[in-house]
Design an enzyme around this catalytic site. Structure first.
Site, PDB file in Angstrom:
ATOM      1  N   THR A  90       5.319  -5.704   0.428  1.00 31.03           N
ATOM      2  CA  THR A  90       4.043  -5.230   0.963  1.00 31.03           C
ATOM      3  C   THR A  90       3.170  -5.167  -0.261  1.00 31.03           C
ATOM      4  O   THR A  90       3.651  -5.350  -1.378  1.00 31.03           O
ATOM      5  CB  THR A  90       4.235  -3.843   1.616  1.00 31.03           C
ATOM      6  OG1 THR A  90       5.027  -3.992   2.770  1.00 31.03           O
ATOM      7  CG2 THR A  90       2.937  -3.167   1.999  1.00 31.03           C
TER       8      THR A  90
ATOM      9  N   GLU B  61       6.581  -7.967  11.727  1.00 31.23           N
ATOM     10  CA  GLU B  61       6.338  -6.526  11.874  1.00 31.23           C
ATOM     11  C   GLU B  61       7.017  -5.930  13.094  1.00 31.23           C
ATOM     12  O   GLU B  61       7.149  -4.709  13.191  1.00 31.23           O
ATOM     13  CB  GLU B  61       4.822  -6.287  11.966  1.00 31.23           C
ATOM     14  CG  GLU B  61       4.321  -5.091  11.207  1.00 31.23           C
ATOM     15  CD  GLU B  61       4.332  -5.308   9.705  1.00 31.23           C
ATOM     16  OE1 GLU B  61       5.055  -4.582   9.019  1.00 31.23           O
ATOM     17  OE2 GLU B  61       3.631  -6.218   9.220  1.00 31.23           O
TER      18      GLU B  61
ATOM     19  N   SER C 254       4.953   3.041   7.701  1.00 31.26           N
ATOM     20  CA  SER C 254       5.019   4.038   6.628  1.00 31.26           C
ATOM     21  C   SER C 254       3.885   3.852   5.623  1.00 31.26           C
ATOM     22  O   SER C 254       3.796   4.613   4.648  1.00 31.26           O
ATOM     23  CB  SER C 254       6.347   3.918   5.875  1.00 31.26           C
ATOM     24  OG  SER C 254       7.421   4.135   6.749  1.00 31.26           O
TER      25      SER C 254
HETATM   26  O1  DON Z   1       4.522  -0.766   7.850  1.00 28.21           O
HETATM   27  C1  DON Z   1       5.558  -0.499   7.266  1.00 28.21           C
HETATM   28  O2  DON Z   1       5.940   0.639   7.059  1.00 28.21           O
HETATM   29  C2  DON Z   1       6.421  -1.627   6.735  1.00 28.21           C
HETATM   30  N1  DON Z   1       6.243  -2.807   7.525  1.00 28.21           N
HETATM   31  C3  DON Z   1       6.063  -1.862   5.307  1.00 28.21           C
HETATM   32  C4  DON Z   1       6.961  -2.888   4.684  1.00 28.21           C
HETATM   33  C5  DON Z   1       7.008  -2.789   3.224  1.00 28.21           C
HETATM   34  O3  DON Z   1       6.425  -1.937   2.608  1.00 28.21           O
HETATM   35  C6  DON Z   1       7.857  -3.770   2.554  1.00 28.21           C
HETATM   36  N2  DON Z   1       7.888  -3.527   1.175  1.00 28.21           N
HETATM   37  N3  DON Z   1       7.841  -3.427   0.128  1.00 28.21           N
END
Ligand code: DON
Length: 527
Positions: free
Chosen positions: A335, A374, A407
């Site tokens: 992310t 997602e 998150s």
């Molecule tokens: O929205 C969320 O919480 C996750 N899809 C975020 C994914 C994420 O942070 C992957 N990482 N480093």
């Protein structure tokens, strides 16, 4: 070596007189070209804004397609098909990024939309020199997915990426040009929408042109509440992050009214924070979901009396019991977060994602961009953990048009209505710990920006039982003490914090040193 593409492009927008929102839009589109692991137009995210004193929150999270249903990832025996919400066309929610950027632009943009997209288009059209870590990530991803028999079309598009060589993306450039010309509709109607629908039909995905036409980014009331002398402006549902960070910080405050506040990163601190984490994640699993579909009791969960009650049974020396649940899978993650403050004091905190690195691994044919995975952030089945080990139930069950729980916690902290801190991080559920602890580091323990971003962090999310994930950098005595208390330590770094802190000498920016970001400050100091 940090990647400087987006930071430089955002700084050029500020130099051209653009505001923090203008710069954020440019950064977002540049990341869609140069950071295919997480930067995206095929994903979504959240943007927290403080502009001219006004607090706003933009939800451009993906949503389930119209044909989605609660049991869509269960096999005939009712077991979760764990790969389906993670890889391939059926893993994708309806993307929100372009709608989000367009909405932010409509509300706050001062420079032309075409100007804001120009740097991304140039980087896609003329190419950019591929940093070694990107080439490495791509090679590893291709190897890993092929070893496991995971079918995607990723290698067709990214297979010839080479370190230090120019990488051009003509299809992505054409898509970005189309968005440049047509704004929101350049993605959600016409050519690109048809390309997405055709691709879905060919690959067993669900997203239709009707889903795309129906998608809207949403302005929501940010979660705005007090902590010490500060105001936290942070992510409301469908993020779990703001509620969780508020609980974590305030339960620690409540605990400290009846106990001595433990020293920073001492064994007592990790223990007490872990006990709070268990309470936070138990609430997350039970109550949090898309507020347009379920009643999320935000006020009750962030009530000072509730903080005090939940903190009152923390035992400062012993681990409280947890009932067993299977742990989640562990793989690479991705992310990305950026924080921006402009010369007027306006701030943007933005976290955006495809979910895992390179999302679903599927590139929309002819359009050149990766789609998210997602859908794994929904609870495919009550009590069964997702990729991040997060457990959910009814509140986060799949339903058409519903947004999956997140998150991501882009946060701005104010003191006397001025920006004191802008923080955020990637890292799935560990985002919540990264944000909580950077706030504590910077504002409770008064560390400078660099220390706040780089002090070792830790994470406890209730499950796996009595397990604390710890960064490298804790002293061995601390770790031993925790093991003697009964904790299992999972020694892995997480996050890639990007923060800006206001201190007595001005703004300082810091990008976590183990990551790939770049911190830049104009006419002030960078540490
Ligand atoms: O929205 C969320 O919480 C996750 N899809 C975020 C994914 C994420 O942070 C992957 N990482 N480093």
């Amino acid at each position: 070596m940090p990647d400087t593409f987006s930071a430089q492009a955002a700084m050029a927008v500020l130099d051209d007189g653009g505001n923090a929102v203008d710069a954020a839009i440019t950064a977002q589109f540049v990341l869609a070209v140069t950071l295919p692991e997480a930067g995206n137009i095929g994903g979504g995210g959240f943007m927290t804004i403080v502009k001219d004193g006004e607090q706003r929150f933009l939800d451009y999270r993906e949503e389930a397609p119209g044909a989605a249903h609660r049991d869509m990832y269960l096999d005939d025996e009712g077991k979760v098909k764990t790969r389906e919400p993670l890889f391939g066309a059926k893993a994708s929610g309806v993307p929100g990024t372009v709608a989000g950027m367009w909405k932010a632009h409509q509300a706050y943009g001062t420079l032309p939309w075409a100007r804001l997209l120009a740097p991304a288009i140039a980087l896609a059209e003329d190419g950019f020199v591929v940093p070694a870590h990107l080439a490495d990530r791509v090679a590893k991803y291709i190897k890993r997915t092929s070893q496991r028999g995971i079918e995607t079309n990723f290698a067709d598009h990214f297979g010839d990426i080479e370190s230090n060589q120019r990488f051009v993306q003509p299809e992505l450039a054409a898509t970005l040009r189309h968005i440049q010309q047509h704004g929101h509709d350049g993605f959600y109607a016409g050519k690109v929408a048809s390309q997405i629908e055709d691709f879905m039909e060919d690959n067993g995905g669900l997203i239709t042109t009707d889903d795309l036409a129906a998608y809207q980014a949403k302005w929501r009331q940010p979660l705005s509440l007090s902590w010490r002398d500060f105001t936290l402006v942070t992510a409301p549902p469908p993020s779990s992050g703001g509620v969780a960070v508020a609980q974590w910080l305030n339960m620690l405050e409540a605990y400290a009214t009846t106990h001595t506040m433990p020293a920073h990163n001492s064994p007592d601190y990790l223990h007490v924070m872990s006990e709070i984490g268990k309470r936070v994640f138990a609430d997350r699993a039970e109550y949090l979901g898309d507020p347009d579909f379920v009643d999320v009791p935000v006020a009750a969960l962030t009530d000072p009396a509730y903080f005090a009650r939940r903190a009152s049974d923390i035992n400062p020396t012993a681990i409280s019991p947890s009932k067993p649940v299977e742990p989640g899978l562990i793989e690479s993650e991705d992310t990305t977060h950026f924080s921006i403050v402009d010369k007027h004091g306006n701030a943007v905190s933005n976290t955006t994602t495809l979910n895992l690195s390179f999302g679903s691994g599927m590139v929309v044919a002819g359009a050149g961009f990766l789609l998210n995975d997602e859908m794994d952030d929904f609870s495919a089945k009550p009590g069964v953990p997702n990729f991040f080990g997060a457990i959910g139930g009814e509140a986060n069950a799949i339903a058409p048009g519903k947004r999956m729980l997140s998150s991501m916690t882009p946060t701005i902290v104010l003191r006397d209505n001025e920006v004191a801190l802008v923080t955020g991080s990637p890292g799935g559920t560990t985002i919540i710990s990264s944000v909580t602890q950077t706030i504590l580091n910077a504002l409770a323990f008064e560390q400078n920006a660099t220390m706040s971003a780089n002090a070792p962090r830790f994470h406890h999310q209730l499950w796996p039982k009595d397990t604390i994930r710890v960064h490298p950098g804790f002293d061995t005595g601390t770790l031993k003490h925790l093991e003697q208390m009964g904790y299992t330590l999972d020694r892995r770094r997480f996050g890639d914090v990007q923060l800006i802190k206001q201190d007595s000498t001005g703004l300082s920016a810091a990008s976590e040193q183990s990551g790939r970001g770049e911190a830049m400050v104009r006419d002030a100091h960078t540490d």
